[in-house]
Design a protein around this motif. Sequence first.
Motif, PDB file in Angstrom:
ATOM      1  N   ARG A   1       0.870  -1.183   0.000  1.00  0.00           N
ATOM      2  CA  ARG A   1       0.000   0.000   0.000  1.00  0.00           C
ATOM      3  C   ARG A   1       0.903   1.228   0.000  1.00  0.00           C
ATOM      4  O   ARG A   1       1.640   1.461   0.952  1.00  0.00           O
ATOM      5  CB  ARG A   1      -0.884   0.011   1.243  1.00  0.00           C
ATOM      6  CG  ARG A   1      -1.910  -1.081   1.260  1.00  0.00           C
ATOM      7  CD  ARG A   1      -2.853  -0.915   2.439  1.00  0.00           C
ATOM      8  NE  ARG A   1      -2.195  -0.337   3.599  1.00  0.00           N
ATOM      9  CZ  ARG A   1      -1.991  -0.958   4.747  1.00  0.00           C
ATOM     10  NH1 ARG A   1      -2.393  -2.190   4.904  1.00  0.00           N
ATOM     11  NH2 ARG A   1      -1.393  -0.356   5.760  1.00  0.00           N
ATOM     12  N   GLU A   2       0.838   1.995  -1.044  1.00  0.00           N
ATOM     13  CA  GLU A   2       1.735   3.137  -1.208  1.00  0.00           C
ATOM     14  C   GLU A   2       1.581   4.181  -0.111  1.00  0.00           C
ATOM     15  O   GLU A   2       2.521   4.909   0.172  1.00  0.00           O
ATOM     16  CB  GLU A   2       1.522   3.776  -2.581  1.00  0.00           C
ATOM     17  CG  GLU A   2       2.012   2.886  -3.706  1.00  0.00           C
ATOM     18  CD  GLU A   2       1.894   3.559  -5.049  1.00  0.00           C
ATOM     19  OE1 GLU A   2       2.056   4.786  -5.130  1.00  0.00           O
ATOM     20  OE2 GLU A   2       1.642   2.842  -6.025  1.00  0.00           O
ATOM     21  N   ASP A   3       0.418   4.250   0.519  1.00  0.00           N
ATOM     22  CA  ASP A   3       0.208   5.255   1.559  1.00  0.00           C
ATOM     23  C   ASP A   3       1.048   4.979   2.807  1.00  0.00           C
ATOM     24  O   ASP A   3       1.297   5.877   3.607  1.00  0.00           O
ATOM     25  CB  ASP A   3      -1.272   5.350   1.929  1.00  0.00           C
ATOM     26  CG  ASP A   3      -1.830   4.038   2.447  1.00  0.00           C
ATOM     27  OD1 ASP A   3      -1.470   2.980   1.895  1.00  0.00           O
ATOM     28  OD2 ASP A   3      -2.638   4.079   3.399  1.00  0.00           O
TER      29      ASP A   3
ATOM     30  N   GLY B   1       4.275   3.803   2.838  1.00  0.00           N
ATOM     31  CA  GLY B   1       5.692   4.025   2.611  1.00  0.00           C
ATOM     32  C   GLY B   1       6.436   2.713   2.438  1.00  0.00           C
ATOM     33  O   GLY B   1       6.159   1.728   3.120  1.00  0.00           O
ATOM     34  N   LEU B   2       7.417   2.700   1.563  1.00  0.00           N
ATOM     35  CA  LEU B   2       8.149   1.480   1.241  1.00  0.00           C
ATOM     36  C   LEU B   2       9.063   1.036   2.377  1.00  0.00           C
ATOM     37  O   LEU B   2       9.050  -0.135   2.776  1.00  0.00           O
ATOM     38  CB  LEU B   2       8.961   1.666  -0.043  1.00  0.00           C
ATOM     39  CG  LEU B   2       9.733   0.443  -0.510  1.00  0.00           C
ATOM     40  CD1 LEU B   2       8.786  -0.722  -0.792  1.00  0.00           C
ATOM     41  CD2 LEU B   2      10.541   0.773  -1.758  1.00  0.00           C
ATOM     42  N   TYR B   3       9.864   1.949   2.913  1.00  0.00           N
ATOM     43  CA  TYR B   3      10.807   1.538   3.947  1.00  0.00           C
ATOM     44  C   TYR B   3      10.119   1.019   5.209  1.00  0.00           C
ATOM     45  O   TYR B   3      10.535  -0.017   5.744  1.00  0.00           O
ATOM     46  CB  TYR B   3      11.809   2.644   4.290  1.00  0.00           C
ATOM     47  CG  TYR B   3      12.818   2.173   5.293  1.00  0.00           C
ATOM     48  CD1 TYR B   3      13.703   1.145   4.974  1.00  0.00           C
ATOM     49  CD2 TYR B   3      12.853   2.703   6.574  1.00  0.00           C
ATOM     50  CE1 TYR B   3      14.603   0.665   5.899  1.00  0.00           C
ATOM     51  CE2 TYR B   3      13.763   2.227   7.506  1.00  0.00           C
ATOM     52  CZ  TYR B   3      14.633   1.210   7.164  1.00  0.00           C
ATOM     53  OH  TYR B   3      15.521   0.741   8.086  1.00  0.00           O
ATOM     54  N   PRO B   4       9.054   1.659   5.702  1.00  0.00           N
ATOM     55  CA  PRO B   4       8.363   1.069   6.863  1.00  0.00           C
ATOM     56  C   PRO B   4       7.853  -0.349   6.590  1.00  0.00           C
ATOM     57  O   PRO B   4       7.891  -1.209   7.474  1.00  0.00           O
ATOM     58  CB  PRO B   4       7.205   2.031   7.123  1.00  0.00           C
ATOM     59  CG  PRO B   4       7.696   3.342   6.601  1.00  0.00           C
ATOM     60  CD  PRO B   4       8.517   2.991   5.383  1.00  0.00           C
ATOM     61  N   TRP B   5       7.410  -0.598   5.376  1.00  0.00           N
ATOM     62  CA  TRP B   5       6.942  -1.925   5.002  1.00  0.00           C
ATOM     63  C   TRP B   5       8.101  -2.921   5.044  1.00  0.00           C
ATOM     64  O   TRP B   5       7.987  -4.007   5.626  1.00  0.00           O
ATOM     65  CB  TRP B   5       6.308  -1.863   3.615  1.00  0.00           C
ATOM     66  CG  TRP B   5       5.643  -3.120   3.143  1.00  0.00           C
ATOM     67  CD1 TRP B   5       4.683  -3.837   3.790  1.00  0.00           C
ATOM     68  CD2 TRP B   5       5.884  -3.786   1.902  1.00  0.00           C
ATOM     69  NE1 TRP B   5       4.299  -4.919   3.020  1.00  0.00           N
ATOM     70  CE2 TRP B   5       5.024  -4.912   1.856  1.00  0.00           C
ATOM     71  CE3 TRP B   5       6.719  -3.539   0.822  1.00  0.00           C
ATOM     72  CZ2 TRP B   5       4.993  -5.790   0.778  1.00  0.00           C
ATOM     73  CZ3 TRP B   5       6.683  -4.409  -0.257  1.00  0.00           C
ATOM     74  CH2 TRP B   5       5.828  -5.518  -0.270  1.00  0.00           C
ATOM     75  N   LEU B   6       9.225  -2.547   4.445  1.00  0.00           N
ATOM     76  CA  LEU B   6      10.409  -3.408   4.454  1.00  0.00           C
ATOM     77  C   LEU B   6      10.908  -3.644   5.878  1.00  0.00           C
ATOM     78  O   LEU B   6      11.295  -4.763   6.245  1.00  0.00           O
ATOM     79  CB  LEU B   6      11.534  -2.783   3.616  1.00  0.00           C
ATOM     80  CG  LEU B   6      11.284  -2.662   2.123  1.00  0.00           C
ATOM     81  CD1 LEU B   6      12.384  -1.831   1.475  1.00  0.00           C
ATOM     82  CD2 LEU B   6      11.189  -4.033   1.484  1.00  0.00           C
ATOM     83  N   ARG B   7      10.910  -2.596   6.673  1.00  0.00           N
ATOM     84  CA  ARG B   7      11.376  -2.685   8.060  1.00  0.00           C
ATOM     85  C   ARG B   7      10.500  -3.643   8.858  1.00  0.00           C
ATOM     86  O   ARG B   7      10.986  -4.464   9.628  1.00  0.00           O
ATOM     87  CB  ARG B   7      11.377  -1.303   8.690  1.00  0.00           C
ATOM     88  CG  ARG B   7      11.905  -1.264  10.104  1.00  0.00           C
ATOM     89  CD  ARG B   7      11.925   0.140  10.666  1.00  0.00           C
ATOM     90  NE  ARG B   7      10.622   0.773  10.562  1.00  0.00           N
ATOM     91  CZ  ARG B   7      10.436   2.007  10.087  1.00  0.00           C
ATOM     92  NH1 ARG B   7      11.438   2.750   9.685  1.00  0.00           N
ATOM     93  NH2 ARG B   7       9.224   2.515  10.032  1.00  0.00           N
ATOM     94  N   ARG B   8       9.200  -3.550   8.654  1.00  0.00           N
ATOM     95  CA  ARG B   8       8.270  -4.425   9.375  1.00  0.00           C
ATOM     96  C   ARG B   8       8.472  -5.888   8.985  1.00  0.00           C
ATOM     97  O   ARG B   8       8.506  -6.771   9.838  1.00  0.00           O
ATOM     98  CB  ARG B   8       6.828  -4.019   9.106  1.00  0.00           C
ATOM     99  CG  ARG B   8       5.830  -4.941   9.802  1.00  0.00           C
ATOM    100  CD  ARG B   8       4.464  -4.420   9.652  1.00  0.00           C
ATOM    101  NE  ARG B   8       4.398  -3.203  10.451  1.00  0.00           N
ATOM    102  CZ  ARG B   8       3.325  -2.808  11.099  1.00  0.00           C
ATOM    103  NH1 ARG B   8       2.234  -3.509  11.027  1.00  0.00           N
ATOM    104  NH2 ARG B   8       3.337  -1.718  11.799  1.00  0.00           N
ATOM    105  N   ILE B   9       8.630  -6.143   7.698  1.00  0.00           N
ATOM    106  CA  ILE B   9       8.866  -7.516   7.237  1.00  0.00           C
ATOM    107  C   ILE B   9      10.167  -8.050   7.839  1.00  0.00           C
ATOM    108  O   ILE B   9      10.222  -9.177   8.335  1.00  0.00           O
ATOM    109  CB  ILE B   9       8.912  -7.584   5.692  1.00  0.00           C
ATOM    110  CG1 ILE B   9       7.548  -7.232   5.090  1.00  0.00           C
ATOM    111  CG2 ILE B   9       9.353  -8.975   5.232  1.00  0.00           C
ATOM    112  CD1 ILE B   9       7.576  -7.029   3.585  1.00  0.00           C
ATOM    113  N   THR B  10      11.213  -7.232   7.828  1.00  0.00           N
ATOM    114  CA  THR B  10      12.513  -7.644   8.369  1.00  0.00           C
ATOM    115  C   THR B  10      12.420  -7.915   9.862  1.00  0.00           C
ATOM    116  O   THR B  10      12.933  -8.930  10.357  1.00  0.00           O
ATOM    117  CB  THR B  10      13.583  -6.569   8.093  1.00  0.00           C
ATOM    118  OG1 THR B  10      13.639  -6.313   6.691  1.00  0.00           O
ATOM    119  CG2 THR B  10      14.948  -7.013   8.589  1.00  0.00           C
TER     120      THR B  10
END
Length: 159
Positions: free
Chosen positions: A47-49, A51-60
């Motif tokens: 979901r673009e709203d 942000g990409l880095y928060p998404w990556l950080r959460r997955i990591t």
Amino acid sequence: MAFRTLIRQYQSRLYSIAYGICLDREECLDIVQDVFLKVYQNIHTFREDSGLYPWLRRITTNRSLNWRRSWKRKLGWSHQSYDEFEPGDHRDTESGDNPEDLYEKKEIRQLFQAKLKILSEDARVVFVLKEVEGLSYDEISKALNIKKGTVSSRLFYAR
């Protein structure tokens, strides 16, 4: 081409998160690789709203915590890494650094890592997300699904 750029841009930051939680070089490399594979397979769910880095950080963060839990479940005790890898060694080649500065940076990293290793897992995760990643208390609370007061007390303990 775009995915390669994404990897180059975020790989070291995601590695820092994984290492702060797992404290194992090889496992962290696998976790980060797994994160990028998961992102590649599930980019349509992004979901673009948010942000990409928060998404990556959460997955990591989730992958790293799952690895720790899995290790404890399988063996009934904490995993201890046998390698003495220092994350960030690839940064020692920064231009303009003289040997004394490089040595001092290496000593500081070693001391930091030694202190991280003696923290409990809960305190270490919160500390890494706050001090290394710069997340707010609310963001940490949401990422780890814990109360804001718990974040505060774990951070106090870690410091």
